[in-house]
Scaffold this active site. Structure first.
Site, PDB file in Angstrom:
ATOM      1  N   ASP A 189      -3.532  -9.135   5.444  1.00 13.22           N
ATOM      2  CA  ASP A 189      -2.513 -10.723   6.055  1.00 13.22           C
ATOM      3  C   ASP A 189      -3.557 -11.903   6.960  1.00 13.22           C
ATOM      4  O   ASP A 189      -4.219 -11.800   7.732  1.00 13.22           O
ATOM      5  CB  ASP A 189      -2.403  -9.541   7.496  1.00 13.22           C
ATOM      6  CG  ASP A 189      -1.224 -10.857   8.736  1.00 13.22           C
ATOM      7  OD1 ASP A 189      -0.756 -11.342   7.502  1.00 13.22           O
ATOM      8  OD2 ASP A 189      -0.214  -9.802   9.053  1.00 13.22           O
ATOM      9  N   GLU A 234      -6.778  -2.481   9.787  1.00 12.33           N
ATOM     10  CA  GLU A 234      -6.619  -1.153   9.579  1.00 12.33           C
ATOM     11  C   GLU A 234      -7.472   0.049   8.486  1.00 12.33           C
ATOM     12  O   GLU A 234      -8.162  -1.058   8.329  1.00 12.33           O
ATOM     13  CB  GLU A 234      -4.920  -1.632   8.786  1.00 12.33           C
ATOM     14  CG  GLU A 234      -4.113  -1.850   9.849  1.00 12.33           C
ATOM     15  CD  GLU A 234      -2.719  -1.353   9.345  1.00 12.33           C
ATOM     16  OE1 GLU A 234      -2.178  -1.232   7.638  1.00 12.33           O
ATOM     17  OE2 GLU A 234      -1.670  -2.544   9.329  1.00 12.33           O
ATOM     18  N   ASP A 240      -7.235 -16.197  12.842  1.00 12.59           N
ATOM     19  CA  ASP A 240      -6.558 -14.734  13.725  1.00 12.59           C
ATOM     20  C   ASP A 240      -6.281 -13.244  13.306  1.00 12.59           C
ATOM     21  O   ASP A 240      -5.413 -12.216  12.832  1.00 12.59           O
ATOM     22  CB  ASP A 240      -5.739 -15.822  12.896  1.00 12.59           C
ATOM     23  CG  ASP A 240      -3.642 -14.696  13.339  1.00 12.59           C
ATOM     24  OD1 ASP A 240      -3.595 -14.451  15.073  1.00 12.59           O
ATOM     25  OD2 ASP A 240      -2.695 -14.303  12.963  1.00 12.59           O
ATOM     26  N   LEU A 247       1.319  -0.426  -0.076  1.00 10.86           N
ATOM     27  CA  LEU A 247      -0.053   0.017  -0.320  1.00 10.86           C
ATOM     28  C   LEU A 247       0.811   1.440   0.022  1.00 10.86           C
ATOM     29  O   LEU A 247       1.991   0.991   0.299  1.00 10.86           O
ATOM     30  CB  LEU A 247      -0.911  -0.109   1.221  1.00 10.86           C
ATOM     31  CG  LEU A 247      -1.612  -0.488   1.216  1.00 10.86           C
ATOM     32  CD1 LEU A 247      -2.572  -1.084   2.825  1.00 10.86           C
ATOM     33  CD2 LEU A 247      -3.335  -1.320   0.220  1.00 10.86           C
TER      34      LEU A 247
END
Lengths: 563, 456
Positions: free
Chosen positions: B352, B337, B332, B266
């Protein structure tokens, strides 16, 4: 304020003095008994100052509760306190000479080998083995090559003198409570021989049987009993072994015997990944078990007895350990299995947790050798040690004449040491164990003794690969014992094929099948490779320069003449 | 439906031409874009100058240490590069638009472009070489991943293959010790696109030559030090901390080639700051601990009172994310964000995703807790989920077809593809149960795309 501070310093001083006193008391062997009386409640302090690690402390702490829980045989207990006699014993009386004699017969190969007892397979009952008629293992142990006697043993050839050395045993293993429990001091007992070696616990009889030439006799009945003990005795305490790279537990049994527990980390059919170095490989419990059987079939008898056992992780490890570090690592997995990972430098993390199904875990239990306080051992660096480095090579890997150098270096310049290394090399090659960096001997026997084959957990990692570099000592030195050479030739014959002997021998273990078929077959293939290397040597250097005749020594000729 | 495939028609194309996938978002004004063109080009020019200066110093140092063989590739900055266009396309609604040609071009670039440099990622560098082996939950910097730079200055995060396709997470593994799977990263990008979320940065699979494309192009001494040749003569490297702690062995190529996922970076945090926010449905990350949401069925009521979940689409975005994670089986998701520029109404980045697709036989219902406890879902999301449950647009078929474009195909095994269909039905069932209990108006929330969706 100042006064108060001074006072604090004073208290600290007193405390320091007291602690120093403790240390001094513990270090003085003469005062040891008194010390045991005074600091009974201060177990932690004692542990720290006893040479020979905390494990003894564990054994000791646990000893009390075990005794309270009901010691099965009061006699054994008394005998362990003091190997002199006990007046009120209802045992049949024996003279001290008889004890020695009994010990000796147990240890020594008897010339009268025709007895039925001698033909009996060594480990447990052999039911299930006779399906196809005759047991190959029985036939092997009946072969003349497996009846070559040891030289006569003198006092210096046994690890312990039953009369004098064994007396030290209970104290050294940290079982002072036995004295307190019984309430009678050593000096109260009159030293007239009445106890027999037969009434000792099996682990102790195994220790007594160790001599200059072997860890145990070929037909020593104690071996069966000891292996049975390893599987059946109640586990009274568990501690983590410090120092080792991978997780090992020290287990103490109700008869105060101890064993090294290696848990199962890999399934039988898993192989070491090709990209793994020998020093990052897992230790395998089944390799430990199989190594013991292989060593016995090769008639080396240099591996301490190992048996497989299904251990209940909750009752037999978590609930009996006082090791907080170990206890803390227990958890319940998402699949509701009991798991733990312990603390060590290799593979002790949640990613490598050992999990039961739901709480049973397989493992190997290797009988402990005598405590280092009683029988010191020497650790030798293997001359053909690998570099243990990802890029560096060891000297022997680059120097083809490396053996000439070794041959001139003590202790390899005389005696049988170099030949013993060759035996070990062959043993390791058959298993594929590349991790033989050190070996040990009993200090008492000096340089004229066998070498102990400890730590075989990294064998049997790859069945489809023969690691020829393990054989380098043999191909560089071109030396082999005649007795070993003859046995290897015997073990390639169809009727004594190594793989079928191993298969039969391993059937007796609780965790059978210990090895999968490809591993068994790999041993046959590797055995032929060993013989090829020896034949290459024979062509190059001639029979007399390669094969050391260890069968015609003065003592063995007149001994084997009896057959 | 069978006939349609036999016609040779692409099911995926049909999906993307479906009215539900053609709802036009409102025109994006300049203030709704993450970056302005001048701003980005100025930033990139500065970066390039710094890089060239750095390289000059480095090549002088490398001459002094002549034992290092280094390949120096020529770097060129093309203002029309796909990664720059991808960065410029990020707006307050999604990371990229449905028909943005920059995305397929970026995927191709990541698959083919010459790798000019390799380095550790920032979170690994932040650890400064410290390894705390006693930690049960390893910080993300411990994991093996690398930052790769292409010759056009595009950056991508490389996660190497750790597991074979057919291997599953062992049953005794907790979510926080599970492996990081490169194929999960790839599949998550495709799933996100099929769900029309567009919140995962583009990810492509690639066979990387770890000698020529990592070892020989890295300027980081520490990274070079973790390379070695295995006994089987393969080139291997390892994550320093995991190796030191003996939790993980190395990853090895055969002999140099190693599969991995490359996920596009990003824009840098200096020009496009992001914040990381704990997921309200975070797990305990311990063996025994339980979080409040695991024991309190009314947990969502208290979340709804909490800023920023008490207004707007934020909670609905969390629910979208939980559906996405449930379909992949990713437990997980401890943080998410957002770009600070878009404020509380911005979309959530699904970064992720490497811990998804670990077990095809198990559906972890607790991942769906935000949906089942809050009982609300965006109408647009629900309509698409219902569409993907229809035989003509079956999710597994869409995924299979979409993943075929990746060079590492097959990315997912059949059982994993089928597990997604099964999980989709469970999501829809959970919604039906909510509707039965609370009524459609309470559960199905009409977001801004509603009116156009119905017209289509």
């Amino acid at each position: 304020m100042i006064l108060f501070r001074k006072f604090r310093v004073l208290i600290l001083m007193v405390f320091l003095v007291a602690c120093t006193m403790h240390i001094m008391i513990d270090l003085l062997p003469k005062l040891e008994k008194r010390a045991a009386g005074t600091d009974g409640g201060d177990g932690g302090c004692q542990c720290a100052h006893h040479p020979g690690a905390e494990t003894q402390g564990w054994g000791k702490q646990r000893a009390k509760s075990a005794a309270e829980a009901g010691w099965p045989n009061k006699h054994t207990l008394r005998i362990l306190q003091d190997f002199s006699n006990e007046p009120n014993s209802n045992l049949t009386s024996h003279s001290l000479e008889k004890i020695t004699a009994a010990g000796d017969t147990a240890r020594r190969m008897r010339p009268s080998a025709g007895k039925a007892q001698d033909h009996k397979p060594l480990l447990g009952d052999s039911s299930g083995v006779h399906d196809h008629g005759v047991s190959k293992l029985t036939a092997l142990f009946g072969h003349p090559l497996y009846k070559i006697a040891l030289p006569a043993l003198t006092d210096g050839d046994t690890l312990f003198n039953v009369n004098t050395d064994i007396r030290l045993y209970p104290k050294a293993t940290g079982n002072q409570e036995w004295h307190n429990e019984e309430g009678n001091a050593e000096e109260d007992l009159s030293p007239t021989g009445e106890a027999t070696a037969e009434s000792y616990p099996n682990w102790l009889r195994f220790h007594i049987g160790i001599n200059r030439f072997e860890l145990y006799g070929r037909h020593n009945p104690v071996l069966d009993a000891l292996l049975r003990d390893l599987v059946t005795q109640r586990i009274t305490s568990v501690a983590m072994k410090s120092g080792g790279t991978q997780l090992k537990l020290i287990m103490t049994f109700e008869n105060y015997g101890q064993a090294l527990f290696k848990p199962m980390k890999q399934t039988r059919d898993q192989e070491t990944p090709p990209d793994f170095f020998y020093f990052s490989d897992f230790e395998r419990h089944n390799a430990e078990i199989a190594a013991f059987h292989l060593d016995r079939i090769l008639d080396f008898r240099r591996v301490p007895p190992v048996a497989g056992r299904l251990v209940n992780m909750t009752r037999e490890i978590r609930d009996v350990t006082r090791d907080k570090k170990l206890w803390r690592t227990f958890f319940i997995s998402p699949a509701n299995n009991v798991c733990f990972y312990g603390e060590c430098s290799y593979y002790c993390s949640t990613e490598h947790a050992l999990c039961g199904k739901p709480d049973q875990i397989e493992g190997s239990l290797a009988a402990f050798l005598p405590d280092l306080n009683l029988a010191k051992r020497k650790t030798w660096r293997n001359p053909w040690r690998r570099s243990y480095h990802k890029r560096k090579k060891a000297e022997w890997e680059v120097d083809p004449d490396y053996c000439d150098e070794v041959k001139q270096t003590p202790p390899y310049d005389r005696g049988t040491r170099l030949l013993d290394i060759m035996d070990m090399t062959i043993f390791d090659f058959l298993m594929g164990n590349m991790d033989r960096h050190h070996y040990e001997t009993f200090e008492k026997f000096g340089n004229d003794t066998f070498i102990i084959h400890l730590d075989n957990g990294r064998g049997f990692g790859k069945h489809s690969h023969d690691e020829m570099s393990i054989l380098v000592p043999l191909s560089q030195c071109c030396r082999v014992k005649k007795s070993t050479y003859l046995r290897l030739q015997l073990l390639v014959k169809e009727e004594y094929r190594l793989s079928s002997l191993m298969e039969e021998s391993l059937l007796r273990d609780r965790l059978s099948p210990v090895l999968i078929q490809p591993h068994l077959q790999a041993m046959d293939r590797r055995l032929r490779l060993v013989l090829q290397v020896i034949e290459g040597c024979l062509d190059k250097e001639g029979y007399d320069n390669v094969v050391e005749d260890d069968l015609v020594g003065d003592t063995s000729t007149h001994r084997s003449g009896g057959q | 439906t069978r006939r349609e495939t036999k016609d040779g028609g692409s099911k995926l194309e049909k999906l993307f031409s479906h009215p539900l996938y053609n709802i036009q978002t409102p025109a994006v004004g300049p203030e709704e874009k993450l970056l302005q063109e001048e701003q980005l080009s100025e930033y990139v020019k500065k970066k390039v100058t710094r890089w060239e200066r750095h390289m000059k110093l480095y090549s002088e140092a490398a001459v002094a240490l002549s034992n290092i063989t280094l390949i120096q590739h020529k770097m060129t900055l093309d203002p029309k590069a796909s990664w720059l266009r991808f960065h410029l396309g990020i707006n307050r609604y999604a990371l990229y638009s449905r028909d943005d040609p920059a995305v397929p071009q970026l995927l191709r670039d990541m698959q083919r472009m010459t790798i000019a440099n390799a380095d550790y990622t920032q979170d690994e560098k932040a650890l400064k070489g410290a390894c705390d082996c006693s930690q049960v939950v390893k910080p993300s910097g411990h994991h093996l991943k690398l930052a790769l730079k292409m010759t056009n200055y595009a950056k991508a995060m490389f996660k190497p293959m750790r597991q074979q396709r057919h291997e599953e997470t062992p049953e005794d593994f907790f979510y926080f010790v599970d492996f990081q799977r490169h194929n999960a990263e790839i599949a998550a990008f495709h799933l996100d696109r099929i769900l029309d979320f567009r919140r995962v940065p583009p990810v492509a699979g690639r066979l990387v030559n770890i000698t020529g494309e990592v070892l020989e192009v890295t300027h980081t001494e520490d990274l070079r030090a973790v390379f070695f040749t295995s006994p089987a003569n393969n080139t291997c490297f390892f994550a320093k901390c995991l190796y030191v702690c003996k939790t993980e062995y190395a990853v090895c190529g055969t002999p140099d080639l190693l599969e991995g996922s490359l996920s596009a970076y990003l824009p840098g945090l200096t020009i496009a700051p992001r914040i990381s926010i704990p997921n309200p449905w975070i797990r305990s990350y311990s063996f025994t601990g339980r979080e409040e949401w695991e024991v309190n069925p009314f947990y969502c009521d208290s979340v709804k009172q909490m800023y920023p979940y008490n207004s707007g689409n934020r909670l609905l975005n969390i629910i979208d994310m939980s559906i996405f994670d449930f379909l992949t089986g990713n437990m997980d998701r401890h943080h998410y964000e957002i770009f600070t520029k878009f404020g509380d109404e911005g979309f959530l980045l699904h970064l992720d995703n490497a811990r998804g697709f670990g077990r095809h036989a198990q559906d972890v219902m607790s991942i769906l807790a935000p949906l089942t406890q809050c009982c609300m879902i965006k109408r647009s999301t629900l309509l698409r989920l219902q569409l993907l449950a229809q035989p003509a647009f079956r999710l597994s078929d869409m995924m299979r077809e979409s993943l075929q474009g990746d060079p590492l195909w097959p990315i997912l095994t059949e059982p994993h593809l089928q597990a997604m269909d099964r999980r989709l039905h469970k999501v829809l069932k959970a919604v039906r149960q909510c509707v039965r209990r609370l009524g459609e108006d309470e559960v199905i929330i009409k977001d801004f795309v509603k009116s156009t969706a119905e017209s289509g």
